[in-house]
Design a protein around this motif. Structure first.
Motif, PDB file in Angstrom:
ATOM      1  N   PRO A  60       0.984  -1.068  -0.183  1.00  0.00           N
ATOM      2  CA  PRO A  60       0.362   0.469   0.091  1.00  0.00           C
ATOM      3  C   PRO A  60       0.686   0.636   0.097  1.00  0.00           C
ATOM      4  CG  PRO A  60      -0.238  -1.812   1.182  1.00  0.00           C
ATOM      5  CD  PRO A  60       0.411  -1.922   1.705  1.00  0.00           C
ATOM      6  N   SER A  61       0.104   2.352  -0.462  1.00  0.00           N
ATOM      7  CA  SER A  61       0.836   3.527  -0.722  1.00  0.00           C
ATOM      8  C   SER A  61      -0.038   4.801  -0.667  1.00  0.00           C
ATOM      9  CB  SER A  61       1.973   4.125  -1.845  1.00  0.00           C
ATOM     10  OG  SER A  61       2.723   5.048  -2.254  1.00  0.00           O
ATOM     11  N   THR A  62       0.113   5.852   0.296  1.00  0.00           N
ATOM     12  CA  THR A  62      -1.033   6.975   0.340  1.00  0.00           C
ATOM     13  C   THR A  62       0.276   8.706  -0.879  1.00  0.00           C
ATOM     14  OG1 THR A  62      -1.839   6.075   2.280  1.00  0.00           O
ATOM     15  CG2 THR A  62      -2.284   9.265   0.660  1.00  0.00           C
ATOM     16  N   ARG A  63       1.383   8.394   0.082  1.00  0.00           N
ATOM     17  CA  ARG A  63       1.922   9.526  -0.591  1.00  0.00           C
ATOM     18  C   ARG A  63       2.973   9.542  -2.103  1.00  0.00           C
ATOM     19  NH1 ARG A  63       1.033  10.070   4.735  1.00  0.00           N
ATOM     20  NH2 ARG A  63       1.139   7.430   4.122  1.00  0.00           N
ATOM     21  N   THR A  64       4.004   7.966  -1.796  1.00  0.00           N
ATOM     22  CA  THR A  64       4.650   7.914  -2.762  1.00  0.00           C
ATOM     23  C   THR A  64       3.926   7.865  -4.408  1.00  0.00           C
ATOM     24  OG1 THR A  64       5.873   6.776  -1.512  1.00  0.00           O
ATOM     25  CG2 THR A  64       6.484   6.260  -3.529  1.00  0.00           C
ATOM     26  N   ARG A 113       7.158  -0.989  -6.402  1.00  0.00           N
ATOM     27  CA  ARG A 113       6.981  -1.205  -4.830  1.00  0.00           C
ATOM     28  C   ARG A 113       6.497  -2.431  -4.528  1.00  0.00           C
ATOM     29  NH1 ARG A 113       4.679   3.081   0.245  1.00  0.00           N
ATOM     30  NH2 ARG A 113       6.553   4.016  -0.613  1.00  0.00           N
ATOM     31  N   HIS A 141      14.542   2.730   0.042  1.00  0.00           N
ATOM     32  CA  HIS A 141      13.133   3.806  -0.751  1.00  0.00           C
ATOM     33  C   HIS A 141      14.222   6.113  -1.271  1.00  0.00           C
ATOM     34  CE1 HIS A 141       9.492   6.234  -1.145  1.00  0.00           C
ATOM     35  NE2 HIS A 141       8.828   5.930  -0.183  1.00  0.00           N
ATOM     36  N   GLN A 144      12.435   8.831  -0.851  1.00  0.00           N
ATOM     37  CA  GLN A 144      12.075   9.504   0.085  1.00  0.00           C
ATOM     38  C   GLN A 144      13.025  10.179   0.959  1.00  0.00           C
ATOM     39  OE1 GLN A 144       8.409   9.759   1.816  1.00  0.00           O
ATOM     40  NE2 GLN A 144       9.691  10.840   3.365  1.00  0.00           N
ATOM     41  N   PRO A 268       8.343  10.061   7.749  1.00  0.00           N
ATOM     42  CA  PRO A 268       7.962   9.937   6.723  1.00  0.00           C
ATOM     43  C   PRO A 268       6.430   9.738   5.961  1.00  0.00           C
ATOM     44  CG  PRO A 268       9.102   8.231   7.240  1.00  0.00           C
ATOM     45  CD  PRO A 268       9.412   8.847   8.526  1.00  0.00           C
ATOM     46  N   GLY A 269       5.949   9.632   7.430  1.00  0.00           N
ATOM     47  CA  GLY A 269       4.196   8.945   7.401  1.00  0.00           C
ATOM     48  C   GLY A 269       4.342   7.500   6.368  1.00  0.00           C
ATOM     49  N   PRO A 270       3.016   6.656   6.913  1.00  0.00           N
ATOM     50  CA  PRO A 270       1.981   7.065   7.943  1.00  0.00           C
ATOM     51  C   PRO A 270       2.678   6.535   9.297  1.00  0.00           C
ATOM     52  CG  PRO A 270       1.982   4.602   6.872  1.00  0.00           C
ATOM     53  CD  PRO A 270       3.536   5.341   6.296  1.00  0.00           C
TER      54      PRO A 270
END
Ligand code: CP
Length: 317
Positions: A60-64, A113, A141, A144, A268-270
């Motif tokens: 899963p990823s939101t930002r990248t 990823r 990463h 990032q 870096p989140g989450p």
């Protein structure tokens, strides 16, 4: 704006371990020159028109993923997200077969990823496509780390000779490794802080200092980079209870006093709010966490542009 005598020679971006200081600075400077477009009403320039990128995320990823898609679209590349759970991967197709099929559609770049370390490197050796590592297991990463470095440079006025603490689950963190490699190349002092289970002495081989005490590790630092406890990568118990972890290693109003008065707080989140970092610090005046996210789009524009244009810098706006 061709950088003096500098020539980008890489097909892929797989990690910061292999990057030279000049390559890192080149990508940061390219990102800086590109971020202005994000403040325009029309956030689009034609520099990658006709190029196409596919994101292939097995985690899963939101930002990248979102920022790579935005970065490509802002530069007019066609960006396509493959949802792995709705792809032929669920029928047993190997990732290499998937990439070979994407290559057969004349795509230019694949952004991967994967939960296993080394997968993007294996793919890069077996495809003509440009391959970008968007996070492989606990390994690297790189985009990032680049956006973290750009944020530090913007807020501290330099990205060399600083004292930087990375706090938390270093063992499982690809963000930690990519940052350690890049920050050490730029002559920064890096403190790794956490319990022995998360920060083995072995990390000293990367030129970092290991601390198992938050007060000692944060003492006098310019930057506090907090990392998430990666519960999904823990096959066994690495700390007695979350309450006990937070008691000794949470970055909160009390513990940030050990750092310099003007220190910035990064993540870096989450985020696990209330565990590795308290909400008041995360949302507080020293936090640059959302500024990191903003810079992620510029850095990913720079990475896409550099790989897909062969590193020409002159028409990068
Ligand atoms: N920092 C980071 O990689 O976030 P995502 O997992 O949301 O992409």
């Amino acid at each position: 704006m061709q950088k003096d005598n500098f020539k980008w020679n890489r097909k892929d971006l797989l990690g910061t371990y292999d990057l030279s200081k000049e390559e890192i600075i080149f990508l940061l400077d390219t990102a800086k020159s590109m971020e202005e477009v994000l403040n325009r009403d029309v956030k689009k320039v034609p520099t990658l028109r006709g190029k196409s990128c596919v994101t292939l995320f097995y985690e899963p990823s939101t930002r990248t993923r979102t920022s790579f898609e935005l970065a490509g679209k802002t530069r007019s590349a066609d960006t396509i997200n493959i949802s792995v759970s709705a792809s032929s991967a669920v029928k047993g197709e190997t990732i290499l077969d998937s990439v070979k099929n994407i290559e057969a559609m004349s795509v230019d770049c694949v952004i991967i990823r994967h939960n296993n370390s080394g997968v993007p490197h294996f793919i890069a050796r077996n495809t003509k496509l440009a391959v970008i590592n968007a996070g492989d297991g606990s390994h690297e990463h790189p985009s990032q780390a680049l956006l973290d470095l750009l944020t530090i440079r913007d807020y501290k006025g330099t990205i060399e000779g600083l004292n930087i603490a990375i706090v938390g689950d270093i063992l499982h963190s690809r963000v930690a490794r990519s940052n350690i490699f890049a920050l050490k190349k730029l002559n920064n002092n890096v403190n790794l802080v956490g319990p022995k289970t998360f920060v083995p002495k072995d990390f000293e081989k990367f030129g970092a200092n290991v601390f198992h005490n938050l007060e000692e590790g944060l003492s006098g630092v310019d930057v506090v980079m907090v990392l998430r406890l990666q519960k999904e990568r823990m096959g066994k118990c690495f700390y007695p209870t979350e309450r006990e972890y937070a008691k000794f290693f949470s970055v909160n109003r009390q513990s940030i006093k050990y750092a310099k008065e003007d220190a910035i707080i990064m993540h870096p989140g989450p985020v696990n709010r209330g565990l590795e970092i308290s909400s008041d610090v995360l949302d507080g005046e020293k936090s640059v966490v959302l500024a990191q996210v903003t810079r992620g789009v510029a850095v990913r524009m720079a990475v896409l542009y550099t790989l897909l244009s062969g590193g020409r810098f002159e028409d990068s706006n």
